[in-house]
Design an enzyme around this catalytic site. Structure first.
Site, short mmCIF file in Angstrom:
data_model
loop_
_atom_site.label_atom_id
_atom_site.label_comp_id
_atom_site.label_asym_id
_atom_site.label_seq_id
_atom_site.Cartn_x
_atom_site.Cartn_y
_atom_site.Cartn_z
N ASP A 1 2.80 -10.64 -8.44
CA ASP A 1 3.52 -11.01 -7.22
C ASP A 1 3.08 -11.10 -5.84
O ASP A 1 2.02 -10.55 -5.75
CB ASP A 1 5.00 -10.15 -7.34
CG ASP A 1 4.49 -8.62 -7.31
OD1 ASP A 1 3.57 -8.34 -6.79
OD2 ASP A 1 5.63 -8.07 -8.41
N ASP B 1 3.55 -9.99 -2.00
CA ASP B 1 4.34 -9.23 -1.07
C ASP B 1 3.96 -9.58 0.43
O ASP B 1 2.77 -9.61 0.65
CB ASP B 1 4.23 -7.73 -1.22
CG ASP B 1 4.79 -7.04 -2.82
OD1 ASP B 1 5.82 -7.85 -3.24
OD2 ASP B 1 4.25 -6.28 -3.35
N ASP C 1 -0.44 3.66 -0.31
CA ASP C 1 -1.07 4.72 -1.13
C ASP C 1 -2.54 4.68 -1.24
O ASP C 1 -3.14 5.49 -0.72
CB ASP C 1 -0.54 4.68 -2.54
CG ASP C 1 -0.34 3.42 -3.25
OD1 ASP C 1 -0.65 2.38 -2.42
OD2 ASP C 1 0.33 3.34 -4.30
P1 ATP Z 1 1.25 -4.07 -8.83
O1 ATP Z 1 0.04 -5.09 -9.45
O2 ATP Z 1 1.60 -3.18 -10.19
O3 ATP Z 1 2.34 -5.19 -8.37
P2 ATP Z 1 0.98 -3.27 -6.39
O4 ATP Z 1 -0.30 -2.75 -5.77
O5 ATP Z 1 1.40 -4.64 -5.71
O6 ATP Z 1 0.38 -3.45 -7.88
P3 ATP Z 1 3.61 -2.37 -5.96
O7 ATP Z 1 4.20 -1.30 -6.72
O8 ATP Z 1 4.20 -3.70 -6.08
O9 ATP Z 1 2.18 -2.33 -6.20
O10 ATP Z 1 3.73 -2.11 -4.51
C1 ATP Z 1 3.39 -2.93 -3.34
C2 ATP Z 1 2.23 -2.12 -2.47
O11 ATP Z 1 3.39 -1.30 -1.59
C3 ATP Z 1 1.31 -1.52 -3.06
O12 ATP Z 1 0.02 -2.21 -2.95
C4 ATP Z 1 1.20 -0.31 -1.65
O13 ATP Z 1 0.75 -0.79 -0.64
C5 ATP Z 1 2.61 0.03 -1.43
N1 ATP Z 1 3.10 1.02 -2.27
C6 ATP Z 1 3.82 1.03 -3.36
N2 ATP Z 1 4.33 2.21 -3.71
C7 ATP Z 1 3.79 3.17 -2.81
C8 ATP Z 1 3.88 4.45 -2.90
N3 ATP Z 1 4.60 5.15 -4.09
N4 ATP Z 1 3.15 4.98 -2.04
C9 ATP Z 1 2.78 4.33 -0.66
N5 ATP Z 1 2.72 3.00 -0.98
C10 ATP Z 1 2.89 2.32 -1.88
MG MG Z 2 3.00 -5.83 -6.66
#
Ligand code: ATP
Ligand code: MG
Length: 453
Positions: free
Chosen positions: A78, A80, A159
């Site tokens: 997705d 963001d 993170d």
């Molecule tokens: P995915 O491919 O699984 O969606 P993602 O990195 O996009 O991986 P998300 O859970 O969609 O993960 O979160 C989007 C962003 O928000 C992350 O890339 C990170 O920058 C931030 N984020 C998400 N969860 C946390 C957390 N628990 N602590 C700090 N930052 C977070």
């Molecule tokens: Mg994501």
């Protein structure tokens, strides 16, 4: 991975990465010609949102997993967006926008099935600071996280460094505050700031690092890895519903087995499935094989685009605990059907204390277990009827796994395989003559019989 070579990023290592308190680093800006992210690979809807925000005078960046995955040549799950516009501003700009979230407010811009998440820059947490924006509890956990800030703070509260890269729609550059580009190139997962502090703030990061390691094929940087086993018990304080969501990402994403192995290595698995972990610790039983095959099965189905349900994997994970409990109840005098039923209820509620499992999953689990009793009794009068039970297929797959794991004879699985291929006459022959029919007084079904069907 090939794309690393195209990333020209000489200053990356010059950016210091000392800690979340150390937020006054200058960002490295990687101009468009020096990185491989192209608008062609960004969803048109995400681009629409980015452009409208920019044209309305706001900062607008793609951020997080979307940027990371594009840099790695992977298709993002997705997109963001991070902006300095507040959620209410975003809502004014988009008719198809709804605001969500209690812990922090987010704007979702909805295009049919695609949802573009737009988050306002949030401020970094100053752990230990004793002022009015203190939102950390005694364990160091973040309890509120809704203070708006600027892009720099926003980068440092994320993170991992590889998750904190911003693709700026104003000039198509990438903004890097945390040396994330260097870690993308090196294939390293590195927590931003002091690892101990960051895991305490949000222990779920320990599960996230495992998931990303598997998904991206990245290694854990040493300081990021070091505290995990020690801090794993902090997951005990995470709300069961959030753990369930993370469990789905770990076990229903196509890499269940790989994640399982790493989770076990860091003592994290027992935080999610304590009963399973305990049963796995007993030596010399079939359960390890069952659990492994259950996950292989789920991963293979996902790879083939077949539907999967967590109910099946849960049924596998909890099977041995349920059976052990049922054996205890039988020894205490319960009838086998009732013992299995009670054991199922007890184990489900004990597991639910750790991880909230919606009823739409726990009910099928129970049915899969109860049907095992009927499947073990091949040739029983009701065998033919079991074939049309809505949960027969899952229960049969479960039986085959048990046979593969050596818990029940292979012939039992084969018998049911054959029965499904037989024509109705053959089926009737195999099942009606197996036991002599007794004349029975009509009676209404007992509660337990009804439930077990
Ligand atoms: P995915 O491919 O699984 O969606 P993602 O990195 O996009 O991986 P998300 O859970 O969609 O993960 O979160 C989007 C962003 O928000 C992350 O890339 C990170 O920058 C931030 N984020 C998400 N969860 C946390 C957390 N628990 N602590 C700090 N930052 C977070
Ligand atoms: Mg994501």
């Amino acid at each position: 991975m090939v794309l690393y070579a195209q990333v020209n990023h000489p200053q990356a290592t010059a950016v210091s990465n000392k800690g979340s308190a150390d937020i006054h680093n200058a960002a490295t800006v990687i101009p468009r010609p020096d990185h491989p992210i192209s608008r062609v690979n960004i969803s048109p809807n995400a681009l629409k949102v980015l452009y409208r925000l920019k044209d309305s005078g706001y900062q607008a960046h793609l951020v997080g997993g979307g940027v990371r995955d594009l840099l790695l040549g992977r298709e993002p799950k997705d997109f963001d967006i991070a902006t300095d516009a507040h959620p209410e501003d975003v809502r004014r700009l988009f008719r198809n926008c709804r605001l969500i979230g209690r812990r922090f407010r987010l704007a979702h811009v909805v295009y049919g099935r695609e949802v573009i998440e737009v988050a306002t820059f949030r401020a970094v947490h100053e752990a230990g600071a004793n002022n009015s924006v203190q939102h950390i509890d005694e364990e160091g956990r973040i309890v509120r996280d809704n203070v708006y800030g600027d892009i720099e703070g926003d980068a440092f509260r994320r993170d991992f460094t590889v998750n904190a890269l911003y693709y700026n729609i104003a000039d198509f550059s990438i903004i890097d505050y945390t040396a994330g580009m260097a870690d993308i190139e090196a294939g390293l997962l590195r927590l931003i700031g002091d690892p101990d502090t960051r895991y305490r703030e949000d222990p779920v990061r320990m599960l996230r690092v495992v998931r990303f390691a598997t998904k991206l094929g990245f290694r854990l940087e040493a300081a990021t890895e070091e505290p995990i086993t020690r801090l794993a018990p902090l997951l005990g304080d995470i709300p069961p519903a959030r753990l369930f969501d993370e469990m789905l990402k770990l076990f229903m994403g196509g890499s269940a087995l790989a994640n399982f192995e790493i989770l076990r290595h860091y003592n994290l698995f027992r935080q999610l499935f304590p009963l399973t972990d305990e049963s796995l610790a007993h030596e010399g039983n079939f359960f390890q094989a069952l659990v492994t095959r259950g996950m292989e099965n789920t991963d293979a189905r996902i790879a083939q685009g077949k539907p999967v349900t967590p109910a099946f994997l849960f049924a596998v994970f909890l099977w041995q605990p349920v059976q052990e409990r049922a054996a205890q109840l039988e020894a205490a005098g319960e009838h086998s059907v009732q013992a299995l039923q009670h054991a199922g209820s007890q184990i489900i509620s004990e597991q639910a204390a750790v991880m909230a499992t919606p009823r739409r999953f726990s009910l099928p689990m129970r049915e899969i277990w109860m049907l095992q009793l009927r499947l073990e009794n091949k040739g029983g009068r009701r065998s033919q009827r079991v074939l049309s039970h809505p949960r027969f297929r899952a229960a049969y797959d479960f039986l085959l796994l048990r046979a593969e794991a050596g818990e029940v004879p292979t012939e039992l699985g084969d018998w049911w395989t054959q029965l499904q291929e037989d024509n109705p006459q053959e089926q009737a022959q195999k099942t009606t003559h197996a036991r002599p029919r007794k004349r029975r007084r009509r009676r209404s079904k007992s509660k337990s019989e009804v439930k077990s069907e």
